[in-house]
Scaffold this motif. Structure first.
Motif, PDB file in Angstrom:
ATOM      1  N   SER A   6       0.830  -1.199   0.000  1.00  0.00           N
ATOM      2  CA  SER A   6       0.000   0.000   0.000  1.00  0.00           C
ATOM      3  C   SER A   6       0.866   1.252   0.000  1.00  0.00           C
ATOM      4  O   SER A   6       1.936   1.278   0.616  1.00  0.00           O
ATOM      5  N   PRO A   7       0.418   2.296  -0.666  1.00  0.00           N
ATOM      6  CA  PRO A   7       1.214   3.536  -0.684  1.00  0.00           C
ATOM      7  C   PRO A   7       1.198   4.227   0.668  1.00  0.00           C
ATOM      8  O   PRO A   7       0.156   4.302   1.318  1.00  0.00           O
ATOM      9  N   PRO A   8       2.332   4.737   1.113  1.00  0.00           N
ATOM     10  CA  PRO A   8       2.366   5.495   2.360  1.00  0.00           C
ATOM     11  C   PRO A   8       1.812   6.897   2.131  1.00  0.00           C
ATOM     12  O   PRO A   8       1.670   7.355   0.994  1.00  0.00           O
ATOM     13  N   ASP A   9       1.527   7.595   3.208  1.00  0.00           N
ATOM     14  CA  ASP A   9       1.005   8.963   3.101  1.00  0.00           C
ATOM     15  C   ASP A   9       1.991   9.894   2.399  1.00  0.00           C
ATOM     16  O   ASP A   9       1.583  10.875   1.772  1.00  0.00           O
ATOM     17  N   CYS A  10       3.293   9.576   2.497  1.00  0.00           N
ATOM     18  CA  CYS A  10       4.318  10.456   1.929  1.00  0.00           C
ATOM     19  C   CYS A  10       4.598  10.179   0.460  1.00  0.00           C
ATOM     20  O   CYS A  10       5.486  10.814  -0.128  1.00  0.00           O
ATOM     21  N   ALA A  11       3.881   9.229  -0.160  1.00  0.00           N
ATOM     22  CA  ALA A  11       4.163   8.885  -1.554  1.00  0.00           C
ATOM     23  C   ALA A  11       4.087  10.092  -2.491  1.00  0.00           C
ATOM     24  O   ALA A  11       4.980  10.292  -3.321  1.00  0.00           O
ATOM     25  N   PRO A  12       3.048  10.933  -2.401  1.00  0.00           N
ATOM     26  CA  PRO A  12       3.021  12.116  -3.277  1.00  0.00           C
ATOM     27  C   PRO A  12       4.211  13.043  -3.039  1.00  0.00           C
ATOM     28  O   PRO A  12       4.746  13.632  -3.991  1.00  0.00           O
ATOM     29  N   GLU A  13       4.634  13.169  -1.789  1.00  0.00           N
ATOM     30  CA  GLU A  13       5.778  14.038  -1.482  1.00  0.00           C
ATOM     31  C   GLU A  13       7.051  13.521  -2.143  1.00  0.00           C
ATOM     32  O   GLU A  13       7.839  14.302  -2.699  1.00  0.00           O
ATOM     33  N   ILE A  14       7.263  12.203  -2.110  1.00  0.00           N
ATOM     34  CA  ILE A  14       8.461  11.632  -2.725  1.00  0.00           C
ATOM     35  C   ILE A  14       8.457  11.877  -4.227  1.00  0.00           C
ATOM     36  O   ILE A  14       9.463  12.297  -4.818  1.00  0.00           O
ATOM     37  N   ALA A  15       7.309  11.637  -4.870  1.00  0.00           N
ATOM     38  CA  ALA A  15       7.218  11.875  -6.313  1.00  0.00           C
ATOM     39  C   ALA A  15       7.453  13.344  -6.646  1.00  0.00           C
ATOM     40  O   ALA A  15       8.129  13.672  -7.634  1.00  0.00           O
ATOM     41  N   GLU A  16       6.921  14.237  -5.838  1.00  0.00           N
ATOM     42  CA  GLU A  16       7.109  15.674  -6.074  1.00  0.00           C
ATOM     43  C   GLU A  16       8.567  16.073  -5.884  1.00  0.00           C
ATOM     44  O   GLU A  16       9.084  16.917  -6.632  1.00  0.00           O
ATOM     45  N   MET A  17       9.250  15.470  -4.908  1.00  0.00           N
ATOM     46  CA  MET A  17      10.662  15.792  -4.698  1.00  0.00           C
ATOM     47  C   MET A  17      11.501  15.338  -5.887  1.00  0.00           C
ATOM     48  O   MET A  17      12.457  16.016  -6.268  1.00  0.00           O
ATOM     49  N   VAL A  18      11.154  14.194  -6.468  1.00  0.00           N
ATOM     50  CA  VAL A  18      11.869  13.739  -7.665  1.00  0.00           C
ATOM     51  C   VAL A  18      11.666  14.726  -8.805  1.00  0.00           C
ATOM     52  O   VAL A  18      12.626  15.149  -9.462  1.00  0.00           O
ATOM     53  N   ASP A  19      10.420  15.115  -9.055  1.00  0.00           N
ATOM     54  CA  ASP A  19      10.134  16.079 -10.125  1.00  0.00           C
ATOM     55  C   ASP A  19      10.888  17.381  -9.910  1.00  0.00           C
ATOM     56  O   ASP A  19      11.491  17.939 -10.832  1.00  0.00           O
ATOM     57  N   ARG A  20      10.857  17.865  -8.675  1.00  0.00           N
ATOM     58  CA  ARG A  20      11.524  19.127  -8.359  1.00  0.00           C
ATOM     59  C   ARG A  20      13.031  18.999  -8.501  1.00  0.00           C
ATOM     60  O   ARG A  20      13.704  19.892  -9.027  1.00  0.00           O
ATOM     61  N   GLY A  21      13.567  17.885  -8.042  1.00  0.00           N
ATOM     62  CA  GLY A  21      15.013  17.686  -8.123  1.00  0.00           C
ATOM     63  C   GLY A  21      15.514  17.595  -9.543  1.00  0.00           C
ATOM     64  O   GLY A  21      16.552  18.168  -9.892  1.00  0.00           O
ATOM     65  N   VAL A  22      14.770  16.872 -10.393  1.00  0.00           N
ATOM     66  CA  VAL A  22      15.171  16.752 -11.792  1.00  0.00           C
ATOM     67  C   VAL A  22      15.095  18.107 -12.490  1.00  0.00           C
ATOM     68  O   VAL A  22      15.962  18.463 -13.293  1.00  0.00           O
ATOM     69  N   SER A  23      14.071  18.900 -12.170  1.00  0.00           N
ATOM     70  CA  SER A  23      13.950  20.226 -12.777  1.00  0.00           C
ATOM     71  C   SER A  23      15.085  21.142 -12.338  1.00  0.00           C
ATOM     72  O   SER A  23      15.657  21.874 -13.145  1.00  0.00           O
ATOM     73  N   ARG A  24      15.446  21.078 -11.074  1.00  0.00           N
ATOM     74  CA  ARG A  24      16.540  21.915 -10.572  1.00  0.00           C
ATOM     75  C   ARG A  24      17.878  21.494 -11.182  1.00  0.00           C
ATOM     76  O   ARG A  24      18.766  22.331 -11.392  1.00  0.00           O
ATOM     77  N   ALA A  25      17.999  20.213 -11.487  1.00  0.00           N
ATOM     78  CA  ALA A  25      19.257  19.706 -12.035  1.00  0.00           C
ATOM     79  C   ALA A  25      19.488  20.143 -13.472  1.00  0.00           C
ATOM     80  O   ALA A  25      20.535  19.852 -14.046  1.00  0.00           O
ATOM     81  N   TRP A  26      18.504  20.831 -14.096  1.00  0.00           N
ATOM     82  CA  TRP A  26      18.784  21.451 -15.390  1.00  0.00           C
ATOM     83  C   TRP A  26      19.970  22.391 -15.255  1.00  0.00           C
ATOM     84  O   TRP A  26      20.752  22.578 -16.162  1.00  0.00           O
ATOM     85  N   ASN A  27      20.062  23.008 -14.075  1.00  0.00           N
ATOM     86  CA  ASN A  27      21.152  23.949 -13.815  1.00  0.00           C
ATOM     87  C   ASN A  27      22.041  23.349 -12.745  1.00  0.00           C
ATOM     88  O   ASN A  27      21.674  23.298 -11.579  1.00  0.00           O
ATOM     89  N   ILE A  28      23.222  22.908 -13.147  1.00  0.00           N
ATOM     90  CA  ILE A  28      24.111  22.232 -12.197  1.00  0.00           C
ATOM     91  C   ILE A  28      24.510  23.141 -11.048  1.00  0.00           C
ATOM     92  O   ILE A  28      24.842  22.695  -9.957  1.00  0.00           O
ATOM     93  N   ALA A  29      24.439  24.457 -11.243  1.00  0.00           N
ATOM     94  CA  ALA A  29      24.796  25.404 -10.184  1.00  0.00           C
ATOM     95  C   ALA A  29      23.855  25.289  -8.997  1.00  0.00           C
ATOM     96  O   ALA A  29      24.212  25.598  -7.860  1.00  0.00           O
TER      97      ALA A  29
END
Length: 305
Positions: free
Chosen positions: A279-302
């Motif tokens: 079963s998905p934990p309550d934090c599942a949406p947060e983990i997916a959002e952190m991945v999306d945010r992290g990948v977007s931020r990594a466009w700029n290595i700085a």
């Protein structure tokens, strides 16, 4: 709207229906080459600097000529621009050792070690993201564990086996995925002979316990994951405890959630493991959002410094 984009390393946009690879290319003959897979989103290649850095490390492991990262960056940007902004794309950077006939007929003084060709083959291909990706992101995936038949001690003791390099030799990985499909599963988690968790054929394994994330260390012979690194960068800022530690198959069952992270799928939660529903934990949406945010931020290595 194009369905494929092909760009050679000199920045030339090629007709994807025209032949490009020679029959004696060592990449085709022996799988002797490397690649990177990058998500194109909003017309931009996600985390491209991290992918370029890993491309360089893989080239070093295979004794390939050091890639000109500036040239690769420009060619990738050209390919992403040609693909456009209307939908996501799957971009592959491919580098092979080149043509076998050139390597074998070149003057002795110009030959490279291990039969290395004088002129590697290099190109970028963009295609649509597979249909499986949307479902994996939204609903999760069914996974089975399979033994890789190796020890975690193999990587440091046998560097010539290229554990942790992203090579074109993917026949075993594809065989594992076909086996999973026959078992009505979507994906695979490899385990070692000691029953330690390794990685997926095309993903990094991360388990979650409360506010803690754990992934196997690179020394165990797994490919360092770029999407996993993006998640850790964001999770640490949000107060999560992020670790690189070995863990066992049994730890998968007792985890609050299991994730397979990849450069195109991004975050896929394991919904069933070896037939066991998770079963998905309550934090599942947060983990997916952190991945999306992290990948977007990594466009700029700085943003990562």
């Amino acid at each position: 709207m194009v369905d494929r984009v092909l760009v050679t390393l000199d920045g030339t946009v090629r007709d994807p229906d025209e032949p490009l690879l020679c029959a004696d290319d060592i990449g085709a003959l022996r799988g002797d080459g490397i690649f990177e897979t990058v998500l194109v989103r909003d017309g931009k290649p996600c985390a491209i600097e991290l992918h370029l850095a890993r491309l360089r490390r893989s080239a070093e492991a295979l004794d390939l000529p050091e890639p000109d990262l500036g040239q690769w960056r420009t060619a990738v940007e050209t390919a992403a621009k040609e693909w456009g902004t209307e939908r996501e794309g799957q971009l592959r950077m491919i580098l092979t050792r080149g043509r076998d006939s050139i390597a074998s007929t070149a003057p002795a003084a110009s030959r490279k070690p291990s039969g290395q060709a004088a002129s590697p083959t290099a190109y970028i291909l963009v295609v649509p993201v597979p249909e499986r990706v949307d479902k994996a992101r939204a609903e999760g995936i069914s996974v089975i564990t399979l033994s890789r038949g190796i020890s975690v001690d193999l990587a440091p003791n046998a560097p010539w086996l290229l554990m942790g390099a992203k090579t074109l030799s993917y026949a075993t990985n594809m065989a594992a995925l076909r086996f999973a499909a026959r078992m009505d599963a979507d994906d695979v988690i490899y385990t070692s002979t000691e029953h330690r968790v390794l990685e997926g054929p095309r993903s990094t394994v991360v388990i979650q316990r409360d506010k803690q994330l754990i992934t196997p260390p690179a020394r165990n012979g797994v490919l360092p994951g770029i999407t996993q690194r993006a998640l850790y960068a964001e999770a640490e800022k949000a107060g999560w405890d992020c670790r690189y530690e070995s863990f066992f198959t049994a730890d998968l069952i007792t985890a609050d959630s299991i994730w397979l992270l990849g450069s195109v799928t991004l975050a896929a939660r394991v919904a069933t493991l070896d037939g066991l529903r998770m079963s998905p934990p309550d934090c599942a949406p947060e983990i997916a959002e952190m991945v999306d945010r992290g990948v977007s931020r990594a466009w700029n290595i700085a943003d990562w410094t």
